[in-house]
Structures are given as structure tokens and as C-alpha cells.
Scaffold this active site. Structure first.
Site, short mmCIF file in Angstrom:
data_model
loop_
_atom_site.label_atom_id
_atom_site.label_comp_id
_atom_site.label_asym_id
_atom_site.label_seq_id
_atom_site.Cartn_x
_atom_site.Cartn_y
_atom_site.Cartn_z
N SER A 1 67.54 7.98 -43.51
CA SER A 1 66.99 7.60 -42.09
C SER A 1 67.88 6.75 -41.45
O SER A 1 68.69 6.04 -42.13
CB SER A 1 65.80 6.82 -42.20
OG SER A 1 65.18 6.46 -40.90
N TYR B 1 59.10 1.32 -45.95
CA TYR B 1 59.82 2.36 -45.52
C TYR B 1 61.24 2.11 -45.34
O TYR B 1 62.10 2.73 -46.09
CB TYR B 1 59.18 2.98 -44.37
CG TYR B 1 59.79 4.53 -43.77
CD1 TYR B 1 59.92 5.54 -44.49
CD2 TYR B 1 61.05 4.34 -42.67
CE1 TYR B 1 60.21 6.53 -44.13
CE2 TYR B 1 61.56 5.48 -42.49
CZ TYR B 1 61.16 6.89 -42.91
OH TYR B 1 61.84 7.86 -42.54
#
Length: 699
Positions: A576, A589
Site C-alpha cells: 500500500s 494497518y
């Protein structure tokens, strides 16, 4: 077998206005008969055999009736034959070729001559068996490869057994390579035996004929069923010999576990010359064959029917150890046997190759038999591997039948070589479409039942890969695999990536389905968006278990399989932009994604010596189609940024340099770019797929 060059346009099978000489049902009856015969594997093998029908049409040029032959063209399968798969030829011209036939030494020239007999605009290319159908003086002809018929055809005293089985209703035709001369032989024998309904072709199969389609089908079935009954009534109870101690079938769970361990090693060996996909079967017929004391002798004799050995090679490779031999011993012995197999195949080629023979195509086995475990078959894709295995099962059935009433005697090795390295077969192979970029590669994608993982799986499958759809939801994984094209393209497996045993089982399923794995995409993920003070220990552990630990477990198992294969491979992490960008209220996360990102660098450095490349993709804000966003994270992130959830994708897009929304297929494009071969010298790289987020630029 061989085929002529493709015509320029499809055949016009429509009947000219006013033509009443042939009812439309002629072709319909042929298709119906072909499909019915081809649907039952007792009648013929996949893509084996051909059928024909003759009738009269009006020639649109002369306005006069003309006799035509509709015959299954080269390639295709009887069970799924359609009108487009038929070649249409003028019978008068086809039969006139007899007058210009230059003899057996030049019979290959006759295949090109079939072009000059075609009627209408194009159609399927005529096969090498066209002469068989056109020269026999019957309106309907079937040529099939039933196991029962080939069993008689390959028996040492097949001619006598054929007479005992059928009397004078079916005649014996000695072995001859498929071609124009075989058509002449069958036509002559049919004419000399007006009461016969068909023939057993030595070493090959059967042919039947009749004046109506219905009767021709009945004749084919009579030959097949009569042969089956004859073998059942006359056959010895143990055609493969007495049980060989230690070679019986292992318990089901044990043999599948052993097969999963063997498969990657075997796939690597079978891919020495060309990358191959594997297929495993532990069908009872295979296990029974390998348990008998005669299996080494019979396997060494090889297959006989041309359709068989063109797909299985002249003989298989057979492990000569008991079923429960230590795995390390089995691995070592298989490598020895593989080296010997390659030497023997090269010697076979050199014994029979002439100055004009095509180059040797590859010396690796297509079939590997492991007593107590089963059969591994290999091919350029999963379908080819599956069909090769099915053909060897046909060959085992043939050997059982022949040995039950006589001794199995396949055609001579020199004849096998003439067909395997036939110029017509080589030309047929040369006309095959160019392989897709990921052909022969096996991919395992985690979290692949939807979202980014689903898009990645779909792109890899579209580019030729076999795909293992791994997902926490087994039902959704199976549905997603089915949508990709079924078992020859994809299989679905349940996998909790945070469970080491579950990960190992997923790779075992991949090995059994396709032989191993050489492209792995770590995509499984989830997110809980909270500020630091609201993030619980469970929030932290859950996200790290799935993404950080899960990627580690999947990559570790992938490295084991890829190392066993010795073919290198690719591991891709869907990380990500959050791995490098510090955004608000997202500590668990983003920390897990940073862990994944560094795994890419660490594993790239460690695994490069084994030919395994490790790269990553850093997407940003994939809202539409994303399982993570649909699971509640979208609402959480929308709240953080003060926008409506429905506007979140647009919000992410407007803050990027390009101003474009990122979709799942954009991430899939990056995975394809990393694995399709153009970046073969790239490892340890992260590709941003974020439409340009300056704060996430890699440094």
C-alpha cells in the site's frame, strides 16, 4: 493427424434455393451421431476419431447435382463437434485422387491434394483420415478409438481374436500409418467383404460403415460393445500379473499427501526442456496397474494408438520403488530415472531420425507413474496435461484388455517415430496460436474471491496462467474459480493465511491440481481504521496476523515449493502507499503494510540466488470493488476525511497528481507487468499504483 493450410473463409453450408436433392438433416444427423458417440469415453478418446456423411447438393456454378462428403476436420472433438468443424469435399474429385496417387512413399502429398477437392467457401481443414471416409463406398463412416477395439487391435494374435469375436461381420486390417494408403486398404477390404459392418485396424482402432447414419452408429456401438463383452467373458482375472509386494495403493489421505510432496519435484524435472503444467490422478485403474507385477514390462512397451502416444510420448517414466519408500529416496531415484529417460529418448530419436526429420522437441516424460500413489501427467497447459493423463488411462485399459486374452503388442517403435516426427504433425504444431505471456505458469493469489485479488486472478488467467483462487471463504473461492473457466484454468481453495497448516494445504491443492506454483500474489488483507488511543490490541494483532504474518507464511511455503521445482518464480506483495505515507488514524494497518513492504526487500535479497524474484505493488484508495472498503473501512476513512462514503473514491482521486481513481484492474495490470517477463531482471521493486501521491514517492 496432419492437416492442410487453413482456407480463407468459412464454408457456406446453406442449400441453394430450390435444391431438394438433400434434406437439411444430412449434416444434422452427422453432428448428432458424432456428439452421441463422442460423449461416451468407452467409444473414443477426447479429440480422437472422425465421422463422415455423404450426400448430394446442387452445385451453384453448374446448377447440377454434385456428391459431397462432410467429414470431421483436423482437430476438434466428436463430443462437441459442430458444423464449423466439418470439412466439405466433392466426392468425385476426392475419389479421382486414386488415379494420381504416387504410392505409399509419397502419400503425404495427398493431404495437400485434398485442398483441391473442397466445396464451397473454406470449412475445416481436412484431416489425414479423409481418404478413409471418401474411398469406402458407404454413405456414412465412423472411425473411433475405443479401448475395447484397440485392445484387440494390439493383441499379439489380434487377427484371430477379431475373427473369434465378430465372425465375418468385422474384418481385420493390418497396421498401416494413417493416410491415403490406409484408406485404400479399408476400401478394398470393405468391397471384398460385402457382409461386413466394419473393421478392426491393427494397432490403431476401429472403422464402421453403413448406408444410413442411424445404422452406422448402431454398427459402431455393436463393434465396441461386442468387443467389451468378449474381453469380459474371455479375459483372465489378473491381466497385470500377481500383486507386487509393497506396490499396492497407499491410503487415500497418505497418497495425496505424498503426491503433493512429489509433484513440484516432478514438475521441475518434466520442465527441463520446456515449462510444463502438471496434473495428478490416483484413479483406481492407474493404482491397479501399478500394483501388478507386470507393470514394468507393459509400461516399457509404450502406447500404440497414434492418438495415445502423440500425447503421452512413446512410454512413461516409472518409479521403481515401493509405495512407502522414504521421500528422500524417492526424490533421488526420480532424478536418476529422469536422467536415464532423457538419454533413452535421445537415443530413440537418433535411432530413427533421418536428414529431413524435424528437430527433437524435448526429451522429458509426459507421464510419470508412481506405484501406490498414482500418475502425474504434463503438458504446455492444464488441459494438455489432463488430456495426456486421460490418454494414458486409455492405454492402461487397452493393455488390460489385450493381456487378458493374449499378449499386448503395440506397433513397432519405428512406426511410432514416423508419426511422432511426421512432417504433417510438425506443420500442425507450427500452426498453433502463439502462447499467451503467462502460459505454463501456475499462480496462487490470496484473498482472490473478489476485489483486488479477484481482478489479479482474472488478469493472470486471461494471460494464460493456471490460477489457484485462495480465499478465507471456500464457497466464494470455488465460485470465482468457476467464473475464470473451470478446472483447466482455475481451482478454488479455502485458506486462512494466518494459519500455517491452512497455507500448507492450499499449496498442496495447487500441487495436485497443476503440479506446483511459480507465481504467488500476497493480497489477502483487511483494515480497521482507528486513532492510536482507540486501537485495541486485538485490532493490532488481527491486521498483523493477516497481512504481516500471513504474507510471511505464504511466502515461506511458496519458497519451499519453488525451490523444489528449481524453476525460479515470482512473489508479489500487494502492499500500500500507506507503507511509506503517514496518514491519520491508521497505525495498525499502515504498520502491517510497512512490514509487508520490507519483506519484499528482505526476500528479494535472500531468494534471488534461487531465481525467485520478489516485488511489490503499492496501491492507494481502491474503493470501488474493494472488499476492505466494502467491509466498513470505507465509512471509517470517509469520516476521517469528512466526506460522504459514496464520494470517497473521488476524494482520493482529486488529491493525486493525475487526478484519477485507482481501480482493482489497475493493480492487476501492475502485477502482470512484474510477472510477464519484460521485467525479468527486476527484483526488490515497489510499483506505486496511486495516480501520483507525492508524499508516497519511493526514496
Amino acid at each position: 493427424m496432419g492437416r492442410v493450410s487453413e482456407p480463407d473463409a468459412p464454408t457456406d453450408h446453406s442449400t441453394p434455393q430450390g435444391d431438394s436433392t438433400v434434406p437439411d438433416s444430412v449434416v444434422d444427423q452427422l453432428i448428432a451421431r458424432s456428439n452421441a458417440l463422442g460423449a461416451d469415453p468407452r467409444n473414443t478418446n477426447f479429440a480422437g476419431g472422425n465421422t463422415s456423411a455423404a450426400g448430394t447438393r446442387t452445385d451453384p456454378v453448374t446448377g447440377r447435382p454434385v456428391e459431397l462428403l462432410w467429414v470431421k476436420g483436423s482437430g476438434g472433438d466428436l463430443g462437441t463437434l459442430t458444423e464449423d468443424g466439418l470439412a466439405v469435399l466433392r466426392l468425385d474429385r476426392l475419389r479421382s485422387l486414386v488415379d494420381v496417387y504416387p504410392g505409399e512413399e509419397r502419400e503425404d502429398e495427398m493431404v495437400a491434394a485434398f485442398d483441391h477437392c473442397l466445396f464451397g467457401r473454406g470449412g475445416a481443414a481436412p484431416s489425414i483420415d479423409t481418404a478413409m471416409h471418401g474411398l469406402v463406398r458407404a454413405a456414412h463412416v465412423d472411425h473411433l478409438h475405443p479401448d475395447s477395439g484397440i485392445a484387440l487391435a494390439t493383441a499379439e494374435d489380434g487377427e484371430r481374436l477379431t475373427r473369434e469375436c465378430f465372425g465375418d461381420r468385422v474384418v481385420w486390417v493390418p497396421w498401416r500409418r494413417p493416410g491415403f494408403q490406409l484408406g485404400l486398404d479399408i476400401a478394398r477390404i470393405a468391397e471384398e467383404n460385402p457382409g461386413a459392418i466394419g473393421a478392426v485396424l491393427g494397432g490403431h482402432g476401429i472403422t464402421s460403415w453403413a448406408d444410413t447414419s442411424e445404422q452406422c452408429q448402431a454398427n459402431s456401438l455393436e463393434i465396441i460393445r461386442t468387443a467389451e463383452a468378449f474381453l469380459a467373458e474371455r479375459g483372465r482375472p489378473r491381466p497385470f500379473g500377481p500383486p507386487l509386494p509393497g506396490y499396492g495403493a497407499l491410503p487415500a489421505a497418505e497418497r495425496r499427501e505424498r503426491a503433493a510432496a512429489l509433484a513440484p519435484v516432478l514438475r521441475g524435472l518434466a520442465s527441463t526442456d520446456h515449462p510444463q503444467v502438471g496434473r495428478f490422478t490416483d484413479a483406481d485403474v492407474v493404482l491397479d496397474f501399478l500394483a501388478g507385477a507386470e507393470h514394468p514390462r507393459l509400461a516399457a512397451l509404450g502406447t500404440s494408438c497414434p492418438d495415445h502416444f502423440l500425447r503421452t510420448k512413446v512410454r512413461p517414466m516409472v518409479l521403481d520403488l515401493p509405495a512407502d519408500a522414504p521421500l528422500d529416496d524417492a526424490f533421488a531415484r526420480l532424478k536418476e530415472l529422469h536422467a536415464a529417460y532423457r538419454d533413452e529418448y535421445r537415443a530413440y530419436y537418433e535411432r530413427h531420425a533421418g536428414p529431413d526429420s524435424p528437430a527433437m522437441r524435448g526429451a522429458d516424460p509426459a507421464i510419470v507413474l508412481v506405484p501406490g500413489v498414482g500418475m502425474f501427467s504434463f503438458g504446455k497447459d492444464a488441459k494438455t496435461a489432463r488430456v495426456a493423463g486421460e490418454f494414458y488411462v486409455n492405454a492402461v485399459n487397452v493393455m488390460r484388455g489385450a493381456e487378458s486374452v493374449s499378449s499386448y503388442r503395440p506397433i513397432e517403435e519405428s512406426e511410432k517415430f514416423r508419426i511422432e516426427y511426421w512432417a504433417l504433425e510438425e506443420a500442425k504444431l507450427a500452426r498453433l496460436p502463439r502462447p499467451k505471456p503467462l502460459a505454463s505458469r501456475v499462480a496462487l493469489v490470496t484473498g482472490a474471491a473478489g476485489g483486488i485479488g479477484g481482478a489479479v486472478a482474472a488478469r493472470l488467467a486471461a494471460e494464460g496462467a493456471c490460477v489457484v483462487v485462495a480465499d478465507l471463504d471456500a464457497d466464494r473461492a470455488a465460485e470465482a474459480a468457476a467464473e475464470l473457466g473451470g478446472a483447466d484454468v482455475a481451482v478454488g481453495v479455502a485458506c486462512d493465511v494466518s494459519d500455517a497448516d491452512a497455507v500448507a494445504r492450499a499449496f498442496e491443492e495447487a500441487a495436485l491440481a497443476f503440479g506446483g506454483v511459480d507465481l504467488v500474489v500476497n493480497n489477502a488483507g483487511l483494515s480497521v481504521s482507528k486513532p492510536l488511543l482507540e486501537t485495541t490490541e486485538r485490532d493490532w494483532d488481527l491486521q498483523h496476523d493477516v497481512m504481516a504474518k500471513g504474507s510471511f507464511l505464504v511466502s515461506r511455503e511458496a519458497a519451499r515449493v519453488m525451490t523444489a521445482q528449481g524453476m525460479g518464480g515470482d512473489i508479489v506483495y500487494i502492499a500500500s502507499k500507506n507503507a511509506v505515507f503517514a496518514g491519520p488514524n491508521n497505525v495498525a494497518y499502515s504498520a502491517a503494510k510497512a512490514d509487508q513492504a520490507h519483506q519484499v526487500r528482505l526476500l528479494a535479497a535472500e531468494l534471488g540466488g534461487r531465481g525467485i524474484r520478489v516485488n511489490g505493488v503499492n496501491p492507494d484508495g481502491v474503493v470501488r470493488g474493494s472488499g476492505i472498503f466494502a467491509g466498513g473501512w470505507g465509512a471509517q476513512r470517509a469520516k476521517v476525511y469528512g466526506v460522504e462514503e459514496k464520494d470517497l473514491g473521488a476524494f482520493y482521486a482529486q488529491r493525486t497528481i493525475l487526478g484519477r481513481e485507482v481501480l482493482p484492474e489497475h493493480v492487476a495490470n501492475a502485477v502482470f507487468a512484474l510477472t510477464a517477463g519484460e521485467l525479468s531482471h527486476t527484483t526488490g521493486l515497489h510499483i506505486p499504483v496511486d495516480s501520483g501521491v507525492a508524499a508516497a514517492f519511493l526514496r
